[in-house]
Design a protein around this motif. Structure first.
Motif, PDB file in Angstrom:
ATOM      1  N   VAL B 264       0.719  -1.227  -0.089  1.00 59.97           N
ATOM      2  CA  VAL B 264       0.071  -0.181   0.039  1.00 59.97           C
ATOM      3  C   VAL B 264       0.853   1.142  -0.043  1.00 59.97           C
ATOM      4  O   VAL B 264       0.834   2.024  -0.710  1.00 59.97           O
ATOM      5  CB  VAL B 264      -0.956  -0.258   1.073  1.00 59.97           C
ATOM      6  N   VAL B 265       1.999   1.331   0.795  1.00 60.61           N
ATOM      7  CA  VAL B 265       2.812   2.371   0.723  1.00 60.61           C
ATOM      8  C   VAL B 265       3.480   2.478  -0.547  1.00 60.61           C
ATOM      9  O   VAL B 265       3.752   3.735  -0.956  1.00 60.61           O
ATOM     10  CB  VAL B 265       4.149   2.081   1.861  1.00 60.61           C
ATOM     11  N   GLY B 266       3.492   1.655  -1.317  1.00 59.03           N
ATOM     12  CA  GLY B 266       4.025   1.512  -2.651  1.00 59.03           C
ATOM     13  C   GLY B 266       3.122   2.174  -3.750  1.00 59.03           C
ATOM     14  O   GLY B 266       3.321   2.616  -4.826  1.00 59.03           O
ATOM     15  N   GLY B 267       1.878   2.112  -3.387  1.00 59.19           N
ATOM     16  CA  GLY B 267       1.041   2.804  -4.241  1.00 59.19           C
ATOM     17  C   GLY B 267      -0.078   1.929  -4.846  1.00 59.19           C
ATOM     18  O   GLY B 267      -0.991   2.523  -5.857  1.00 59.19           O
ATOM     19  N   VAL B 268       0.108   0.378  -4.674  1.00 61.37           N
ATOM     20  CA  VAL B 268      -0.885  -0.084  -5.186  1.00 61.37           C
ATOM     21  C   VAL B 268      -2.371  -0.054  -4.306  1.00 61.37           C
ATOM     22  O   VAL B 268      -2.492   0.128  -3.081  1.00 61.37           O
ATOM     23  CB  VAL B 268      -0.376  -1.677  -5.121  1.00 61.37           C
ATOM     24  N   LYS B 269      -3.351  -0.111  -5.144  1.00 61.86           N
ATOM     25  CA  LYS B 269      -4.686   0.168  -4.465  1.00 61.86           C
ATOM     26  C   LYS B 269      -5.260  -1.038  -4.126  1.00 61.86           C
ATOM     27  O   LYS B 269      -5.401  -2.056  -5.035  1.00 61.86           O
ATOM     28  CB  LYS B 269      -5.413   0.825  -5.565  1.00 61.86           C
ATOM     29  N   ALA B 278       6.887  -2.403 -10.069  1.00 56.16           N
ATOM     30  CA  ALA B 278       7.741  -1.249  -9.587  1.00 56.16           C
ATOM     31  C   ALA B 278       7.260  -0.636  -8.170  1.00 56.16           C
ATOM     32  O   ALA B 278       7.953  -0.513  -7.104  1.00 56.16           O
ATOM     33  CB  ALA B 278       7.951  -0.017 -10.406  1.00 56.16           C
ATOM     34  N   MET B 279       6.021  -0.227  -8.261  1.00 59.53           N
ATOM     35  CA  MET B 279       5.510   0.162  -6.986  1.00 59.53           C
ATOM     36  C   MET B 279       5.484  -0.900  -5.827  1.00 59.53           C
ATOM     37  O   MET B 279       5.987  -0.442  -4.633  1.00 59.53           O
ATOM     38  CB  MET B 279       3.763   0.532  -7.190  1.00 59.53           C
ATOM     39  N   CYS B 280       5.328  -2.191  -6.302  1.00 58.91           N
ATOM     40  CA  CYS B 280       5.290  -2.943  -5.184  1.00 58.91           C
ATOM     41  C   CYS B 280       6.838  -2.947  -4.528  1.00 58.91           C
ATOM     42  O   CYS B 280       6.967  -2.883  -3.235  1.00 58.91           O
ATOM     43  CB  CYS B 280       4.937  -4.584  -5.736  1.00 58.91           C
ATOM     44  N   ILE B 281       7.814  -3.424  -5.432  1.00 59.76           N
ATOM     45  CA  ILE B 281       9.169  -3.459  -4.628  1.00 59.76           C
ATOM     46  C   ILE B 281       9.559  -2.120  -3.805  1.00 59.76           C
ATOM     47  O   ILE B 281      10.187  -2.112  -3.192  1.00 59.76           O
ATOM     48  CB  ILE B 281       9.992  -3.826  -5.686  1.00 59.76           C
ATOM     49  N   MET B 282       9.292  -0.879  -4.615  1.00 58.73           N
ATOM     50  CA  MET B 282       9.641   0.406  -3.842  1.00 58.73           C
ATOM     51  C   MET B 282       8.910   0.351  -2.440  1.00 58.73           C
ATOM     52  O   MET B 282       9.405   1.029  -1.598  1.00 58.73           O
ATOM     53  CB  MET B 282       9.123   1.515  -4.614  1.00 58.73           C
TER      54      MET B 282
END
Lengths: 336, 330, 316
Positions: B264-269, B278-282
């Protein structure tokens, strides 16, 4: 707007981290005097640093007590104490071990493992990094033993469970019914204690009616015992694997209308709360397990490690058996 | 002046930050703060440890990203990890490493598929379905671990302990968890970007009715996402076992919650339809870096929990505000 | 009363009631008559009363289509605070409820006003409350102060043979049932859960409803924390961990939909009692808690499946 928030967040982060950094620096300054060789300083940074990797420093009274005692010793002798709080979680502890090794500033590690099987790997890692380890309370199993300097801890079987079990063996004949009130399922301490109880009672011919796992909650022990008393009318004695559960059990026994001594309760890990019950005869026997017991022994071991003496692998801390006779005396002495 | 500002705004770097989630700014800031805060943080040994953790937990988060993409949630991941790990060690000790590995991965897929089936065929909301599975798996794990707190891997691989292979380094820094995580990221990232099923997953989560009308088999893709989740969980459990050389009954505890927070912090909704590798690993990197530096600073776990919570809430708020701004601009 | 009958007979809770009956039959068959003794029923209800108090309030949250995962550490926090002030009942309950309302209102603020995703937001606050509780209590369990008599009565007393925790549970059940079914507020809660947008257009301030609902859950948690402490006069900060999932199970078993708009307190009470029966029943049979976990999962699956079947299989 987004950027403003980003900057605000950044400032907060930097502020938070730098304020912690200040603390860290201050702690490091005591190692300035390099000429004086410090006892136990292996890596030559001028200060004896000991890492205490604990199963937890917040979740249970016994580890908290150990930490308090340890901190007092460290302050007195100007040891640098680095505390790692595993929070009862294996993964957290594994990362902390890796962290200690990568920091490379620690001379000695005192390890209170979350899990004794996983501790073998920790000990191997430490030995590869050239750091000595003393394990406390849960022993690492055979494979890693040769790499541990010493194991300090209570004798779970004979020291903690033994007095209660012997009391029962003296007072009850074959055919008696009993229940065990234990802690978390699958947790090391409670598994060892349960196995020890079973070992003591192998030839006694008692009927084990149930083993109930109560987490760490007196409330659960109370509810479980209430249900057990309804299901079984003929419980002769209760073996509680910690006073937390003994107290819950006793409350249920009282409420079910029994008199003191109708159902024998033996326990271990003495709490202040339970002294009242011991005096009144609700709990027949309990055994102390305090940080002081352990720390006295641990300090001795650390001194002999500093002097590079070779000592026996197992160093047992001793507990005292508490019955109605000496309960009043211990009421003021117990730490929790 | 305004023209200048517009020009500045359209430079590729700035556009990248504007268009993507604020997480990238956040992570840079955090890394800068970490480096300034603790000299221990930049030691090579620590960087390898840190990236190993990111790899290991990242795999679980990758699986979770897929489940989030189709609009689901999996509460049972923690106990899936524990069950897979426990069975893996049991099998390792009896039938050897490679068969055990294979069976564990198949088992992971099966549990994932079962979750998917519960959600799609029984039509039970994934929150409740996986809560039920979680409770049952917890009982199973405790039964399997009834007589021991942890079970050591006695089997060896090429004469070495398993934990040796977790720390084996290619070119001095590339460990198995890095390699596996990168393979997962690239393969599943390509799948999401170029394969029809992958692209359709966004539709399943974002707008299931549209998917239905355009002939997408929502149920099949949901099951596929849950199966990938289970597969990733089993891979994660094997890596965790390799690291500790043991399985324990609570080895999965908190991993799922950390994975959810990271993703969630990575931005996945969580509502589905938005997210990528990329969002997930970030996200995983952010949470792991924060945790690592907090350990380095000697913070107690209570403080760490508090700060993790605050970070999660702040990121959510930040995300809300930026998406509101985007909506207003559009 | 007729309402109660309708609830029990109606489709809504049929699955749960049927399974409950079957399970009780199995328990009675295997363990004899001890299940239906007054003592056992009292034990059973008392053991779920803390969970029940919270479940009633959580039903309202779930009806609005939200969820609260932070309850486990919230109740720990409230119970620890009760413990710190256990010398004086007034102080204890005041601070516990204040803490509960504070935590609940914070959740409500995040979910209602900032409109964050309830699941993730409360997961975040769970971490935060965990930190706060452990820092505040220093991890120690609180037990040493001489407890006040009133507090003791709240946890261990009896009114007409019925343990006080059960009475408090019943009170909360009635209050929340009344709130949800008989007041305008309850109608608004349903409206918000059924369709937030149309609720907004019909003049309902959805954010306010959500805020109030979370605050009410905080209040209930404060009371539950006090009861939890008072029952044995001792508490560990983490003794509520995992309770949020039990509460969720109970509420869902009672026919409340996770997507909101549907649910009732009576069903929740049935769900709570069922969770209690599972644990109590297995103790009577002589099986351990592991069997309880497995059965609880399976029961939840079957109940949900039956629920979905009866409501026409609409997937949310």
């Amino acid at each position: 707007m987004k950027r403003v928030l980003g900057i605000v967040l950044a400032f907060m982060m930097v502020f938070a981290f730098t304020s912690c950094k200040g603390k860290e620096k201050k702690a490091g300054t005591s190692g300035d005097a390099k000429e004086v060789s410090v006892l136990g300083d292996v890596n030559g940074d001028g200060v004896f640093t000991v890492a205490y990797i604990a199963v937890t420093t917040t979740l249970a009274p016994y580890p908290i007590d150990i930490l308090n005692q340890f901190q007092a010793y460290a302050d007195k002798h100007e040891w640098e104490l680095e505390v790692y709080d595993g929070n009862g979680d294996v993964n957290t502890q594994t990362e902390q071990v890796a962290s200690v090794i990568s920091d490379d500033i620690v001379d000695l590690v005192v390890l209170f493992p979350v899990d004794s099987a996983a501790a073998v790997t920790y000990v191997k890692d430490f030995s590869e990094a050239g750091i000595d380890v003393i394990t406390i309370t849960s022993d690492v199993k055979a494979e890693g033993q040769s790499m541990v300097y010493c194991y300090v801890g209570p004798d779970q079987k004979n020291g903690l469970v033994g007095p209660g079990a012997n009391y029962i063996l003296e007072h009850f004949k074959a055919g008696s019914n009993y229940v065990i009130l234990s802690g978390w399922e699958a947790q090391y301490d409670y598994i060892v204690r349960e196995a020890s109880v079973n070992e003591f009672f192998t030839d006694a011919g008692y009927n084990q009616l149930a083993v109930k796992y109560c987490g760490a909650s007196r409330d659960t022990a109370y509810e479980e015992m209430s249900a057990l008393l309804v299901a079984n009318k003929d419980i002769d004695f209760v073996f509680a694997l910690s006073d937390e559960f003994a107290l819950g059990g006793v409350q249920a026994i009282k409420e079910a209308g029994y008199k003191p001594g109708d159902i024998t309760v033996v326990s271990l890990e003495a709490f202040i709360d339970s002294m009242e019950q011991v005096k009144d005869g609700w709990i027949q026997l309990t055994v102390t397990q305090t940080g002081t017991d352990l720390m006295t022994k641990l300090a001795e071991v650390i001194y002999s490690w500093m002097a590079k003496d070779s000592i026996d692998y197992v160093q047992l801390s001793t507990g005292t058996t508490i019955t109605a006779d000496n309960a009043a005396e211990w009421e003021t002495k117990l730490p929790y | 002046m305004i023209a200048k500002l517009d020009k500045f705004k359209s430079t590729p770097v700035v556009r990248f930050f504007r268009e993507n989630n604020s997480i990238y700014i956040l992570i840079l800031v955090i890394i800068a703060a970490c480096i300034s805060a603790s000299p221990k943080f930049t030691r090579p040994a620590n960087i390898i440890n840190l990236t190993q953790s990111i790899g290991t937990y990242g795999i679980l988060a990758i699986g979770l990203t897929f489940i989030f993409l189709v609009g689901g949630i999996d509460l049972s991941l923690a106990y899936q990890v524990a069950l897979d790990g426990t069975l893996f060690v049991l099998m390792c000790n009896s039938i050897g490493f490679f068969p055990a590995l294979l069976i564990t991965l198949v088992l992971g897929c099966c549990i994932g598929y079962m979750n998917g089936t519960i959600v799609t065929r029984l039509k039970i909301p994934s929150l409740i379905g996986t809560l039920a599975v979680m409770t049952s798996l917890k009982g199973l794990v405790l039964i399997l671990n009834n007589d021991s707190s942890g079970r050591a891997v006695e089997a060896t691989l090429f004469g070495e302990r398993l934990s040796h292979f977790y720390n084996i380094k290619l070119f001095g820094f590339l460990t198995p968890s890095h390699i596996i995580c990168i393979i997962f990221l690239v393969a599943l990232g390509m799948f999401l970007k170029y394969k029809r099923d992958g692209i359709n997953m966004y539709v399943v989560g974002g707008n299931p009715e549209a998917g239905l009308f355009s002939g997408i088999n929502n149920d099949r893709l949901t099951r596929m996402a849950f199966t990938i989740g289970g597969f990733c969980a089993s891979f994660c459990s094997i890596l965790v076992v390799m690291r500790m050389n043991t399985s324990t009954y609570n080895m999965g505890d908190n991993l799922d919650i950390i994975a959810i927070c990271s993703v969630v912090v990575g931005g996945v909704k969580m509502q589905g339809g938005k997210g990528n590798m990329a969002m997930c690993i970030m996200g995983v990197a952010t949470i792991q870096i924060i945790n690592n530096v907090m350990t380095k600073l000697g913070m107690r776990t209570a403080m760490q929990a508090l700060i993790t919570g605050i970070v999660v809430i702040l990121v959510l708020i930040l995300d809300k505000i930026t998406s509101n701004i985007k909506a207003n601009n559009a | 009363m007729s309402n109660l009958k309708k609830q029990l007979k109606g489709k809504e809770n049929f699955g749960v009631v049927a399974m409950m009956v079957v399970f009780i039959a199995i328990v009675v068959a295997l363990s004899g008559s001890s299940f239906f003794t007054t003592k056992n029923i009292a034990n059973l209800l008392r053991s779920v009363s803390v969970m029940g108090i919270m479940s009633c309030a959580v039903t309202l949250i779930m009806v609005t289509g939200n969820i609260d995962l932070s309850l486990g550490w919230m109740i720990g926090f409230c119970a620890v605070i009760t413990g710190q002030h256990s010398g004086n009942f007034g102080e204890a309950i005041f601070w516990a409820i204040l803490a509960g309302i504070g935590c609940g209102a914070f959740n409500g603020f995040l979910v209602g006003i900032l409109k964050l995703n309830a699941f993730i937001a409360t997961l975040g606050t769970m971490y935060a409350f965990k930190g706060i509780t452990t820092l505040y209590s220093d991890g120690r369990f609180v037990t040493k102060l001489a407890p006040s008599e009133v507090l003791k009565f709240v946890g261990q007393g009896e009114i007409g043979g019925i343990p006080t925790p059960i009475i408090i549970f019943a009170l909360f059940a009635i209050i929340f049932w009344f709130l949800l079914k008989k007041t305008e507020f309850g109608t608004k809660v349903y409206a918000v859960g059924a369709n937030q947008r149309s609720a907004h257009f019909s003049g309902i301030r959805a954010w306010l409803i959500v805020l109030v609902v979370y605050t009410l859950a905080g209040l209930a948690t404060g009371v539950a924390g006090t009861v939890l402490y008072a029952k044995v006069m001792s508490v560990q900060p983490y003794s509520g961990v995992g309770l949020e999932f039990d509460v969720l199970t109970a509420v869902v078993l009672g026919g409340t939909s996770v997507t909101g708009g549907k649910g009732n307190v009576l069903g929740t009470i049935l769900g709570v009692i069922f969770v209690g029966i599972l644990s109590n029943g297995f103790t009577l049979i002589g099986l351990g808690s592991n069997a309880t976990y497995i059965t609880q999962g399976i029961v939840l699956l079957i109940a949900m499946w039956a629920d979905v079947k009866s409501s026409g299989g609409v997937r949310s």
